[in-house]
Design a protein around this motif. Structure first.
Motif, mmCIF file in Angstrom:
data_model
loop_
_atom_site.group_PDB
_atom_site.id
_atom_site.type_symbol
_atom_site.label_atom_id
_atom_site.label_comp_id
_atom_site.label_asym_id
_atom_site.label_seq_id
_atom_site.Cartn_x
_atom_site.Cartn_y
_atom_site.Cartn_z
ATOM 1 N N VAL A 13 0.858 -1.186 0.000
ATOM 2 C CA VAL A 13 0.000 0.000 0.000
ATOM 3 C C VAL A 13 0.895 1.237 0.000
ATOM 4 N N ASP A 14 0.500 2.256 -0.767
ATOM 5 C CA ASP A 14 1.256 3.519 -0.858
ATOM 6 C C ASP A 14 2.712 3.266 -1.251
ATOM 7 N N GLU A 15 2.897 2.483 -2.309
ATOM 8 C CA GLU A 15 4.243 2.111 -2.755
ATOM 9 C C GLU A 15 5.106 3.324 -3.089
ATOM 10 N N PHE A 16 6.401 3.187 -2.817
ATOM 11 C CA PHE A 16 7.439 4.180 -3.090
ATOM 12 C C PHE A 16 7.326 5.439 -2.229
ATOM 13 N N THR A 17 6.448 5.419 -1.225
ATOM 14 C CA THR A 17 6.312 6.595 -0.359
ATOM 15 C C THR A 17 6.860 6.270 1.025
ATOM 16 N N LEU A 39 8.591 -0.903 -0.914
ATOM 17 C CA LEU A 39 8.624 -0.501 0.500
ATOM 18 C C LEU A 39 9.827 0.390 0.810
ATOM 19 N N ARG A 40 10.635 0.694 -0.208
ATOM 20 C CA ARG A 40 11.846 1.521 -0.063
ATOM 21 C C ARG A 40 12.882 0.843 0.843
ATOM 22 N N ILE A 41 12.951 -0.470 0.759
ATOM 23 C CA ILE A 41 13.932 -1.238 1.524
ATOM 24 C C ILE A 41 14.953 -1.821 0.555
ATOM 25 N N LYS A 42 16.207 -1.530 0.773
ATOM 26 C CA LYS A 42 17.276 -2.032 -0.091
ATOM 27 C C LYS A 42 17.461 -3.531 0.148
ATOM 28 N N TYR A 59 8.641 2.643 -12.687
ATOM 29 C CA TYR A 59 9.147 3.736 -11.858
ATOM 30 C C TYR A 59 9.691 4.872 -12.722
ATOM 31 N N ILE A 60 10.448 4.518 -13.766
ATOM 32 C CA ILE A 60 11.008 5.531 -14.671
ATOM 33 C C ILE A 60 9.899 6.351 -15.305
ATOM 34 N N LYS A 61 8.840 5.687 -15.744
ATOM 35 C CA LYS A 61 7.722 6.386 -16.386
ATOM 36 C C LYS A 61 6.951 7.240 -15.384
ATOM 37 N N ARG A 62 6.711 6.686 -14.188
ATOM 38 C CA ARG A 62 5.907 7.413 -13.201
ATOM 39 C C ARG A 62 6.604 8.684 -12.724
ATOM 40 N N PHE A 63 7.913 8.598 -12.520
ATOM 41 C CA PHE A 63 8.629 9.740 -11.951
ATOM 42 C C PHE A 63 9.431 10.522 -12.985
ATOM 43 N N GLY A 64 9.238 10.209 -14.260
ATOM 44 C CA GLY A 64 9.836 10.990 -15.329
ATOM 45 C C GLY A 64 11.348 10.944 -15.376
ATOM 46 N N LEU A 65 11.926 9.794 -15.068
ATOM 47 C CA LEU A 65 13.383 9.672 -15.104
ATOM 48 C C LEU A 65 13.866 9.461 -16.540
#
Length: 545
Positions: free
Chosen positions: A74-78, A139-142, A261-267
């Motif tokens: 839930v709420d991925e990448f945040t 989950l922003r976990i390496k 991720y690249i598309k969503r955040f415009g990388l």
């Protein structure tokens, strides 16, 4: 037949092979047996499936399914990203029920009655996962962090408890598996790791399934749903995939989550990804083993996992990885060294390195081992047909502006020895030429090799299959290569003499039996040429020109 060998020599050979060719993997059988919950009442495991994640009793079968973990964030990448435990627990319970229902569906459909009996009495299932690396990224976990180890330890402990509780609830509803023995089952080391409340429920209601959890590689399945595979890290952010069926033999592909991720955040590209995205070949191999060992504590069957290694890894380092896997409680381990299997998946970094090496080799000369040839979709070529005692041989030669690059040799029926060895010769010649080899060296090596029977075909003397291949290469390339005469060998006839002799030799070849060869059908050395046809005196195989 038995033979004793030194264990350390076998171990060294095994590790060397794993380093060079990514085979074999290892199974730590004592650990498998010690951690198996089915070591009683004839359900003792005696083998595994090919990928080794599923230990099996005699006549046992796999009943596996995997949950896509990346779908339960839930709420991925945040900063507030978290596991959707409500949805995941529901999926786990449904999955355990589904796999148990599969066992019932297959009753009466097993090839052997022993297989059906093993399935019925133990009801072994294997619920697994895929997309772990994608879940961690969301989950922003390496992946290669202590935080990740702590997370998966807690996560899989909870996952295990939900799955076991689902099997207990099914036992309450439908009954425990027929060979269930509460006292024996509760004495199994793995079962003793369950929380006391679950063990009390098992004692009271039993279990529907003798084993519940398995982690397969989920290779094709992960590609189907677009996630990382099993518990593996993301193989690469982008890679070059080879396909003979598409318009391009090689094309660049982003890992689905990376592309998203690249598309969503415009990388611009993958170089701007946050550090919690990490590729498999950048992860310390020892950490990969720790990750697998941590998860294995919560899996009653086993895990299929591959540790990715750099191309320059040493044999000694591979040995350390295998030993660490054993010490960490893993039930099996496999390694893959970059480049040890050609052309399936090539990371961009490896491809770039290869191009650099090729450019640095520059004018290293013909035959440089650094030179790699990439086949275009279309190549032109020529085919020569010669008549041999074994039948007609077709030699197809394809090339580009640099020269000959492919040689295909077709002789005999499919499955015959002639077919196999002639095809092998063609493949070896092609590999040599594609890596910078000189066709004149091929001709020189093969020309003049004598077989049991020599023949003439339209003025060309053919001493054997290799000699025929050499002469076809001469005719197509225009490179006539003299072969030094050995002591006692009769001098070669001049082209004119060959022409004059051709008619009489061909007539003799047609009118009389000339030599005996191996039959491409039955394999017996009873193939003769008479009355314009090749005929086998054993099986009656016939081929007429």
């Amino acid at each position: 037949m038995e033979r004793k060998i030194r264990a350390r020599e076998l171990w060294r050979e095994l590790v060397q092979s794993a380093r060079d060719w990514a085979e074999p993997g290892l199974i730590f059988w004592d650990t498998v047996k010690r951690g198996s919950p089915s070591e009683y009442n004839g359900m003792e495991v005696v083998t595994t499936n090919p990928c080794s994640e599923q230990p099996l009793q005699a006549y046992g079968a796999c009943d596996l399914g995997s949950i896509n973990l990346s779908a339960f964030v839930v709420d991925e990448f945040t900063e507030g990203a978290r596991v959707d435990w409500e949805g995941l627990e529901r999926a786990v319970r449904y999955s355990v029920r589904f796999l148990d229902d599969v066992l019932d569906y297959n009753m009466g459909r097993h090839p052997l009655k022993e297989q059906e009996e093993a399935s019925r009495t133990s009801r072994r299932i294997g619920l697994g996962v895929t997309g772990l690396a994608d879940m961690l990224a969301k989950l922003r976990i390496k992946y290669d962090s202590e935080e990740a180890l702590d997370f998966v330890d807690e996560f899989f402990n909870r996952f295990k408890c939900v799955a076991y509780d689902a099997s207990i609830e099914l036992a309450k509803e439908k009954g425990a598996f027929p060979l269930f023995d509460a006292e024996k089952h509760l004495s199994m080391p793995f079962i003793r790791t369950l929380p006391s409340e679950l063990r009390e429920k098992i004692a009271r209601f039993g279990l529907r399934n003798v084993a519940v959890l398995t982690v397969p590689p989920v290779g094709s399945g992960s590609v189907l749903v677009g996630t990382s595979s099993g518990i593996e890290p993301i193989f690469a952010f982008s890679y070059t995939r080879r396909s003979e069926s598409l318009s391009k033999e090689y094309f660049k592909v982003y890992h689905p989550l990376v592309g998203e991720y690249i598309k969503r955040f415009g990388l611009k590209d993958e170089s701007a990804l946050p550090d919690y995205f990490v590729e498999a070949h950048r992860i310390n191999p020892e950490f990969r083993v720790k990750m697998q060992g941590t998860i294995q504590k919560h899996i009653d069957s086993a895990i299929s996992s591959t540790v990715n290694l750099p191309s320059d890894i040493t044999v000694e380092e591979v040995e350390k990885i295998y030993m660490l896997a054993w010490k960490s409680g893993c039930k099996g381990i496999t390694v893959y060294r970059e480049g040890s299997r050609e052309g399936v998946l090539i990371t961009e970094e490896a491809k770039s390195s290869e191009k650099t090496e090729q450019s640095q080799s520059g004018d290293a000369g013909v035959g440089s081992p650094r030179k790699n040839w990439v086949r275009p979709r279309v190549l032109s070529g020529q085919t020569i047909k010669f008549r041999l005692p074994q039948g007609s041989i077709y030699i197809t030669v394809n090339g580009d502006e640099e020269g000959i690059k492919e040689v295909f040799v077709n002789l005999g029926k499919s499955g015959s020895d002639e077919k196999s060895y002639s095809e092998a010769i063609g493949r070896l010649i092609s590999r040599y030429l594609q890596h910078g080899g000189d066709v004149r060296d091929v001709i020189k090596s093969l020309k003049g090799i004598h077989g049991k029977t020599s023949t003439w075909d339209q003025g060309v003397q053919l001493l054997s299959v290799p000699d025929a291949i050499a002469k076809a290469l001469e005719l197509i390339s225009g490179q006539e290569v003299p072969v030094p005469r050995t002591t006692g060998e009769q001098p070669q006839a001049s082209p004119a003499e060959k022409g004059d002799a051709a008619a009489s030799r061909t007539k003799a070849f047609s009118d009389d039996v000339v030599g005996v060869s191996v039959c491409p059908s039955c394999g017996e050395e009873t193939l003769v040429y008479e009355n314009g046809c090749y005929t086998c005196k054993t099986c009656a195989y016939t081929k007429c020109e």
